[in-house]
Scaffold this motif. Structure first.
Motif, PDB file in Angstrom:
ATOM      1  N   THR A   1       0.882  -1.159   0.000  1.00 20.54           N
ATOM      2  CA  THR A   1       0.000   0.000   0.000  1.00 20.54           C
ATOM      3  C   THR A   1       0.920   1.209   0.000  1.00 20.54           C
ATOM      4  O   THR A   1       2.003   1.177   0.570  1.00 20.54           O
TER       5      THR A   1
ATOM      6  N   THR B   1      -3.047   5.507   4.082  1.00 20.24           N
ATOM      7  CA  THR B   1      -4.415   6.028   4.058  1.00 20.24           C
ATOM      8  C   THR B   1      -5.407   5.024   3.470  1.00 20.24           C
ATOM      9  O   THR B   1      -6.472   5.408   3.015  1.00 20.24           O
ATOM     10  N   CYS B   2      -5.062   3.736   3.502  1.00 17.85           N
ATOM     11  CA  CYS B   2      -5.948   2.739   2.907  1.00 17.85           C
ATOM     12  C   CYS B   2      -7.105   2.357   3.828  1.00 17.85           C
ATOM     13  O   CYS B   2      -8.024   1.676   3.398  1.00 17.85           O
ATOM     14  N   GLY B   3      -7.056   2.770   5.083  1.00 18.46           N
ATOM     15  CA  GLY B   3      -8.142   2.483   6.005  1.00 18.46           C
ATOM     16  C   GLY B   3      -8.169   1.036   6.471  1.00 18.46           C
ATOM     17  O   GLY B   3      -7.321   0.223   6.113  1.00 18.46           O
ATOM     18  N   SER B   4      -9.164   0.720   7.273  1.00 17.56           N
ATOM     19  CA  SER B   4      -9.248  -0.617   7.858  1.00 17.56           C
ATOM     20  C   SER B   4      -9.495  -1.688   6.797  1.00 17.56           C
ATOM     21  O   SER B   4      -8.996  -2.804   6.914  1.00 17.56           O
ATOM     22  N   ILE B   5     -10.235  -1.359   5.735  1.00 22.06           N
ATOM     23  CA  ILE B   5     -10.478  -2.333   4.666  1.00 22.06           C
ATOM     24  C   ILE B   5      -9.165  -2.681   3.975  1.00 22.06           C
ATOM     25  O   ILE B   5      -8.882  -3.847   3.695  1.00 22.06           O
TER      26      ILE B   5
ATOM     27  N   ILE C   1      -6.131  -2.438   5.236  1.00 23.86           N
ATOM     28  CA  ILE C   1      -5.310  -3.207   6.178  1.00 23.86           C
ATOM     29  C   ILE C   1      -5.776  -4.664   6.198  1.00 23.86           C
ATOM     30  O   ILE C   1      -4.969  -5.594   6.136  1.00 23.86           O
ATOM     31  N   LYS C   2      -7.081  -4.878   6.281  1.00 22.23           N
ATOM     32  CA  LYS C   2      -7.611  -6.249   6.292  1.00 22.23           C
ATOM     33  C   LYS C   2      -7.256  -6.982   5.013  1.00 22.23           C
ATOM     34  O   LYS C   2      -6.940  -8.179   5.041  1.00 22.23           O
TER      35      LYS C   2
ATOM     36  N   SER D   1      -4.952 -10.381   4.899  1.00 17.02           N
ATOM     37  CA  SER D   1      -5.478 -11.637   4.333  1.00 17.02           C
ATOM     38  C   SER D   1      -4.521 -12.257   3.318  1.00 17.02           C
ATOM     39  O   SER D   1      -4.732 -13.388   2.893  1.00 17.02           O
TER      40      SER D   1
ATOM     41  N   TYR E   1       3.622 -11.422   9.684  1.00 18.13           N
ATOM     42  CA  TYR E   1       3.525 -10.050   9.207  1.00 18.13           C
ATOM     43  C   TYR E   1       4.860  -9.328   9.373  1.00 18.13           C
ATOM     44  O   TYR E   1       5.544  -9.511  10.376  1.00 18.13           O
TER      45      TYR E   1
END
Length: 117
Positions: free
Chosen positions: A16, A24-28, A30-31, A35, A46
């Protein structure tokens, strides 16, 4: 490229990117990245890196970079230079916004300014 070197040590990565090295990719986002992590011995693995791009040119000028096939030098991170100019011109307070509110035309840049302010 640094990313290639990182992958040679840790394997394929989920990248990212954000202005000024700010995620600035947000929680989505990051998830999504989580994954894609490898599972070793039943545990997800990680490694996180954050690299704002800075530069020192051949004349030891900090923040300047010569890019291949581009005349002259330019700023390594134009977004950070623009933030500094905005802060110097308008003041830090003028660039603060309510958390979660950003400029719809420049969301990533306005989030960067908020985080720096």
């Amino acid at each position: 490229i640094l990313e290639d070197k990182i992958e040679s040590v840790f394997g394929a990565c989920f990248s990212t990117h954000g202005l000024g090295g700010v995620l600035t990719c947000g929680s989505i986002g990051i998830k999504a990245g989580l994954s894609h992590s490898p599972v070793v011995g039943g545990k997800e693995q990680y490694v996180f890196f954050s690299f704002p791009h800075i530069a020192i040119d051949s004349m030891n000028a900090i923040g300047k970079i010569s890019r291949p096939n581009r005349p002259g030098s330019s700023s390594a991170c134009g977004a950070l230079c623009a933030c500094l100019a905005d802060f110097q011109k308008d003041g830090v307070e003028a660039n603060c916004r309510v958390p979660g509110v950003h400029d719809a035309e420049n969301p990533e840049y306005s989030i960067l300014k908020q985080r720096l302010a």
